[in-house]
Motif scaffolding. Structure first.
Motif, PDB file in Angstrom:
ATOM      1  N   ARG A  74      -3.583  -3.155   1.921  1.00  0.00           N
ATOM      2  CA  ARG A  74      -3.957  -3.543   3.281  1.00  0.00           C
ATOM      3  C   ARG A  74      -4.897  -4.743   3.362  1.00  0.00           C
ATOM      4  N   ASP A 103       0.846  -1.181   0.000  1.00  0.00           N
ATOM      5  CA  ASP A 103       0.000   0.000   0.000  1.00  0.00           C
ATOM      6  C   ASP A 103       0.888   1.240   0.000  1.00  0.00           C
ATOM      7  N   GLY A 159      -8.962  -0.371   2.680  1.00  0.00           N
ATOM      8  CA  GLY A 159      -8.706  -1.099   3.920  1.00  0.00           C
ATOM      9  C   GLY A 159      -9.759  -2.151   4.211  1.00  0.00           C
ATOM     10  N   THR A 163       0.239  -5.414  10.917  1.00  0.00           N
ATOM     11  CA  THR A 163       0.656  -4.203  11.633  1.00  0.00           C
ATOM     12  C   THR A 163       0.339  -4.277  13.118  1.00  0.00           C
ATOM     13  N   SER A 178      -0.792   5.156   4.924  1.00  0.00           N
ATOM     14  CA  SER A 178      -1.577   4.312   5.810  1.00  0.00           C
ATOM     15  C   SER A 178      -0.682   3.369   6.607  1.00  0.00           C
ATOM     16  N   LEU A 179       0.386   2.900   5.986  1.00  0.00           N
ATOM     17  CA  LEU A 179       1.297   1.999   6.689  1.00  0.00           C
ATOM     18  C   LEU A 179       1.957   2.730   7.854  1.00  0.00           C
ATOM     19  N   GLN A 225      -3.168  -6.271   6.456  1.00  0.00           N
ATOM     20  CA  GLN A 225      -3.281  -5.281   7.526  1.00  0.00           C
ATOM     21  C   GLN A 225      -3.091  -5.871   8.926  1.00  0.00           C
TER      22      GLN A 225
END
Lengths: 301, 301
Positions: B243, B5, B218, B250, B9-10, B247
């Motif tokens: 994501r 991504d 997402g 994370t 956002s990361l 996701q």
């Protein structure tokens, strides 16, 4: 690394086969047939801009696994056979090689250390090294030595060849190039002592400031196989093979025979010499190290 | 096509995990771990210039099988949340993307058809399309719509989303871009009628002048799996997933857990959606055709 030979020799050989000067499509077909058979087995293909490079991309026949190196020079040379001057291909450039998405550029350079035109030839290397650096392209230089005086008629060129190849590496490798595509520094038809050949290759290795790979010229495959093994044991980082792999294809009667030959004999030959390079060669990154990427690198790039 | 991504956002997610703003090496490690696990399974990786693109090359972790697409934009936007203006990343350019050997460039663009700043945003697309064309780079544009007025608070944005995404394709796809990276034109939390979703995707398909691929935003993986299937059946040429694939990584406690997750769950998810795209999608070359390379092409290139 494996690739097609440069356009000049192929053109002459196809002319022999076809009984007429090969037309554009003959040259393209030969190269596309080879891409179809070999590009998935090679780390990169060397193709010329006229007949192969863009055609292999547009046809979808260049494997996504294969890098692409594109040649920069005009075929042949200008001037006397004993004072050869290489030229860039007209309307072509390192910038175009980069723009088309290739990974590297190649210069075939006629070079004989010590002759008057040697300085002119070195200037061309420096100029194209700067062009490739501006494009962040890998620059592969392929110096091809030649006989002067009575060396050809007397056969004496075989005797001086080791020194020619080794001095050439010393002259050219410091000029900003990335890979030296070197001739084997001995003539296997004359030199029979494997220990001496290994010694010549080690001197070549010691005189090259960059990773070097071995070219195949037009030797038969079994000779090339020996050359790859000896060169790899002396420090070479692979090979860039042309006619030694596929020259018989130019005398085949039909395209079908040729395609079959590429997919069988040539693939097998490539497997054999790749195994030798893998077993005995020196990875290029062991010689040059990995670049260090630090935070903010993008601003200075 | 699969990729990381975009950086924004990361960064926010890693901040949550680490309990501190992620430092340079955290971001690089996350992306390199993903390249190691996924690049051999993907047709291309999308990486940003700050933390991923050069690092993946220099580390040798980008598979030779994988293309590389590099982003051009600064994370986030300038201006009001209801009038978002995207910016190019400072000290970065399509020319640098080409020079570093990438295959394509990507622009994430906040875009809402009809708002005052829409014209400014379209100008940026035109400008970067020209930059990429000069470099012969594939230009991927990823428009991201946003709510205005009370659409967010009332939940009404879900209702207008199909029209926003479809009109966006109509506005942006004719501007010289190569691939539209589109949002799914419906909100699966609200829209439950698969026939209507297919219809929205077909309208998106009809309004895109270039091949389009679906982005993951997402959403959870099972929703994305449905989106890929529906979009592919309506004419999409693949996906560019972030994501939705990874996701959960994370919020994992250790790097070892994360690496294991990439190599197992994420690889499997990628396999599942790749199979859907292969089964139902439209190859991009069926839409655009192959370029024709004629004798002498190199002079005019």
């Amino acid at each position: 690394m494996c690739a097609l030979d440069h356009r000049g020799s192929l053109q002459k050989m196809l002319e022999g086969v076809l009984g007429r000067a090969p037309v554009y499509q003959d040259m393209v077909d030969f190269k596309l047939d080879m891409c179809r058979a070999l590009s998935s087995q090679s780390s990169a293909m060397l193709l010329d801009p006229l007949f192969g490079a863009a055609q292999s991309i547009a046809s979808g026949l260049l494997s996504s696994h294969s890098g692409l190196v594109v040649s920069l020079e005009e075929t042949g040379y200008e001037g006397d056979a004993a004072a050869r001057i290489s030229r860039e291909l007209a309307n072509w450039s390192a910038a175009k090689v980069r723009r088309m998405g290739a990974d590297g550029a190649k210069l075939l350079l006629y070079y004989r250390p010590g002759v008057d035109v040697a300085a002119v030839q070195l200037d061309l290397v420096r100029k194209l090294a700067a062009d490739c650096d501006a494009q962040d392209l890998v620059f592969v230089v392929e110096p091809v030595g030649y006989a002067i005086g009575d060396e050809a008629s007397t056969g004496r060129y075989s005797t001086v060849k080791p020194d020619v190849v080794i001095q050439t590496a010393k002259d050219i490798s410091p000029l900003g190039i990335d890979v030296l595509k070197a001739e084997f520094p001995a003539d296997l038809k004359v030199e029979k002592d494997e220990g001496r050949m290994l010694e010549f290759c080690k001197r070549l290795d010691g005189n090259s400031e960059v990773p070097w790979i071995i070219l195949s010229a037009g030797v038969d495959f079994s000779s090339f196989q020996r050359e790859v093994e000896i060169a790899s044991k002396a420090g070479a980082s692979g090979f860039l093979a042309g006619r030694a792999l596929w020259q018989e294809a130019t005398s085949m009667k039909t395209r079908e025979q040729r395609v079959e030959f590429f997919h069988t004999t040539v693939v097998e030959r490539l497997r054999v010499i790749s195994a030798l390079a893998d077993a005995y060669g020196t990875p290029w990154f062991e010689r040059v190290g990995a670049p260090s990427i630090v935070e903010g690198w993008e601003a200075g790039y």
